[in-house]
Scaffold this active site. Sequence first.
Site, PDB file in Angstrom:
ATOM      1  CD  GLU A 211      76.802-101.984 -68.473  1.00 29.50           C
ATOM      2  OE1 GLU A 211      77.494-102.673 -67.572  1.00 29.50           O
ATOM      3  OE2 GLU A 211      76.876-100.602 -68.627  1.00 29.50           O
TER       4      GLU A 211
ATOM      5  CG  HIS B 299      80.776-103.975 -67.313  1.00 30.51           C
ATOM      6  ND1 HIS B 299      80.381-102.348 -67.725  1.00 30.51           N
ATOM      7  CD2 HIS B 299      81.791-103.794 -67.497  1.00 30.51           C
ATOM      8  CE1 HIS B 299      81.307-101.887 -67.780  1.00 30.51           C
ATOM      9  NE2 HIS B 299      82.412-102.487 -67.662  1.00 30.51           N
TER      10      HIS B 299
HETATM   11  P1  PGA Z   1      88.436 -99.980 -66.463  1.00 33.41           P
HETATM   12  O1  PGA Z   1      87.221-100.469 -66.924  1.00 33.41           O
HETATM   13  O2  PGA Z   1      89.611-100.835 -66.905  1.00 33.41           O
HETATM   14  O3  PGA Z   1      88.577 -98.616 -67.240  1.00 33.41           O
HETATM   15  O4  PGA Z   1      88.236 -99.919 -64.927  1.00 33.41           O
HETATM   16  C1  PGA Z   1      87.035-102.030 -66.913  1.00 33.41           C
HETATM   17  C2  PGA Z   1      85.689-102.277 -67.583  1.00 33.41           C
HETATM   18  O5  PGA Z   1      84.759-101.380 -67.339  1.00 33.41           O
HETATM   19  O6  PGA Z   1      85.451-103.371 -68.021  1.00 33.41           O
END
Ligand code: PGA
Length: 243
Positions: free
Chosen positions: A143, A138
């Site tokens: 999503e 995503h």
């Molecule tokens: P994260 O999330 O930086 O906490 O890994 C990235 C995202 O879900 O876009």
Amino acid sequence: MELIETGDYGQLSDIACEEVCKAAAQKPHIVLGLATGSTPLGLYERLASAHRQGKANLSKVYGINLDEYVGLGKEHALSYARYMWYNFYELIGIPGEQANIPDGLATDLESECRRYDEVIRSLGGIDLQVLGIGANGHIGFNEPADFFARDTHIVQLSDSTRQMNARFFDSPQQVPTAAVTVGVGAIMGAKRILLLASGPEKATALAAALYGAITPRVPASILQLHPCVTVIADRAACGEING
Ligand code: PGA
């Protein structure tokens, strides 16, 4: 698409900081599209430090955040509004009018989505979009789905996203089930995109996004169609690219 592989997360954050500082030096009123999550924390820390030390002047930048949980307001410790003020906006001292985040507490969420798209439009779109990538591919909270959603919209969070984000909450049940997210239209409309990826849990999604089919099942794969994307990823995140 340019891919910069770094030795580690620190180096990833250093390079991302240099890129944002260079862009802000060229255009002080730059419109930055900004992500939350763990990945950009090193970038925000470095930007705040460069600003404090007078190596960069970020006081005129505009921030457009990608997303916010439905049901969490800026007073909530785990809202993205709170994250942004705590980790970045407060540290560079910008006025509230320059810091844009969807309102997760809006009573009319559809109107909030339209308002947010209008804010992006009125600022002339995003100059530089900072993106993370989910382990499911995503971007923002776009999503995996059957189609790419262009405009800001309400999204039901996938089980995998809620599980990933449960680490910030006291219990998995407390993770909100929905979010407001900008659509791929605003992201793809950005003049330049910096995609940051760190850690082995991003390796499959990153390889699919950069070299797999362009499909809404891997939302980040649409970035292959953007003319100016720089991917900054550490060695672990590149694990399935290098073979
Ligand atoms: P994260 O999330 O930086 O906490 O890994 C990235 C995202 O879900 O876009």
